[in-house]
Write a protein that holds these residues in place. Structure first.
Motif, PDB file in Angstrom:
ATOM      1  N   ALA A   3       3.645   9.704  -2.141  1.00 54.13           N
ATOM      2  CA  ALA A   3       2.960   8.481  -2.576  1.00 54.13           C
ATOM      3  C   ALA A   3       3.597   7.253  -1.920  1.00 54.13           C
ATOM      4  CB  ALA A   3       2.988   8.366  -4.096  1.00 54.13           C
ATOM      5  N   LYS A   4       4.950   7.249  -1.840  1.00 51.36           N
ATOM      6  CA  LYS A   4       5.652   6.134  -1.208  1.00 51.36           C
ATOM      7  C   LYS A   4       5.303   6.070   0.283  1.00 51.36           C
ATOM      8  CE  LYS A   4       9.612   6.043  -4.289  1.00 51.36           C
ATOM      9  NZ  LYS A   4      11.062   6.227  -4.390  1.00 51.36           N
ATOM     10  N   PHE A   5       5.287   7.212   0.951  1.00 48.94           N
ATOM     11  CA  PHE A   5       4.944   7.270   2.367  1.00 48.94           C
ATOM     12  C   PHE A   5       3.512   6.805   2.597  1.00 48.94           C
ATOM     13  CE2 PHE A   5       3.229   9.545   6.050  1.00 48.94           C
ATOM     14  CZ  PHE A   5       4.058   9.028   7.024  1.00 48.94           C
ATOM     15  N   PHE A   6       2.593   7.236   1.743  1.00 47.94           N
ATOM     16  CA  PHE A   6       1.198   6.845   1.852  1.00 47.94           C
ATOM     17  C   PHE A   6       1.045   5.343   1.638  1.00 47.94           C
ATOM     18  CE2 PHE A   6      -3.079   6.244   0.025  1.00 47.94           C
ATOM     19  CZ  PHE A   6      -3.825   6.671   1.115  1.00 47.94           C
ATOM     20  N   LEU A   7       1.771   4.799   0.648  1.00 51.25           N
ATOM     21  CA  LEU A   7       1.721   3.360   0.362  1.00 51.25           C
ATOM     22  C   LEU A   7       2.265   2.556   1.560  1.00 51.25           C
ATOM     23  CD1 LEU A   7       1.103   1.094  -1.626  1.00 51.25           C
ATOM     24  CD2 LEU A   7       3.405   1.387  -2.546  1.00 51.25           C
ATOM     25  N   LEU A   8       3.353   3.026   2.155  1.00 54.57           N
ATOM     26  CA  LEU A   8       3.924   2.366   3.327  1.00 54.57           C
ATOM     27  C   LEU A   8       2.944   2.405   4.500  1.00 54.57           C
ATOM     28  CD1 LEU A   8       6.337   1.003   4.718  1.00 54.57           C
ATOM     29  CD2 LEU A   8       7.140   3.291   5.327  1.00 54.57           C
ATOM     30  N   LEU A   9       2.298   3.524   4.678  1.00 60.86           N
ATOM     31  CA  LEU A   9       1.311   3.665   5.730  1.00 60.86           C
ATOM     32  C   LEU A   9       0.145   2.707   5.540  1.00 60.86           C
ATOM     33  CD1 LEU A   9       0.606   5.287   8.269  1.00 60.86           C
ATOM     34  CD2 LEU A   9      -0.606   6.888   6.797  1.00 60.86           C
TER      35      LEU A   9
END
Length: 125
Positions: A3-9
């Motif tokens: 979720a954090k990676f997706f949000l950063l993306l």
């Protein structure tokens, strides 16, 4: 973690999408900028070195298309060369050269090749 990676993306993609795109555009007409900014200036400088008896200088003034000036330099033969000039529209740079003084040359019996180089003596104190 995903979720954090997706949000950063998503944040990076959003920032990249909001950057302004630079594209080539034809420059504005140079005639407009030239007419709106007429050149107008005047300068003058001079150097006089007593130790070497060397003198030189330059002065110039411009107002729109009217440019005129002069410069002078002390020549190695002792004469002072003066160049007065002006710019005459499409004819371009027009110069009038004059000389003051009489040319002096070293004694003809002494050739330049026979002179020996000697460095200057150091001065302390």
């Amino acid at each position: 973690m995903n979720a954090k990676f997706f949000l950063l993306l998503v944040v990076v993609a959003s920032a990249a999408a909001q950057r302004p795109r630079y594209a080539y555009r034809a420059p504005g007409s140079s005639e407009e900028s030239y007419e709106s900014t007429e050149a107008k200036y005047s300068f003058n400088w001079a150097v006089s070195d007593d130790s070497s008896s060397n003198e030189f200088g330059h002065q110039e003034a411009r107002d729109g298309d009217d440019t005129q000036g002069s410069y002078y330099v002390q020549l190695p033969d002792g004469r002072l060369q003066t160049v007065k000039y002006f710019v005459d529209g499409d004819s371009g740079y027009v110069a009038q050269v004059s000389y003051e003084g009489e040319a002096r040359y070293p004694d003809s019996s002494e050739s330049f090749e026979s002179r020996e180089y000697r460095p200057a003596r150091p001065v302390y104190g």
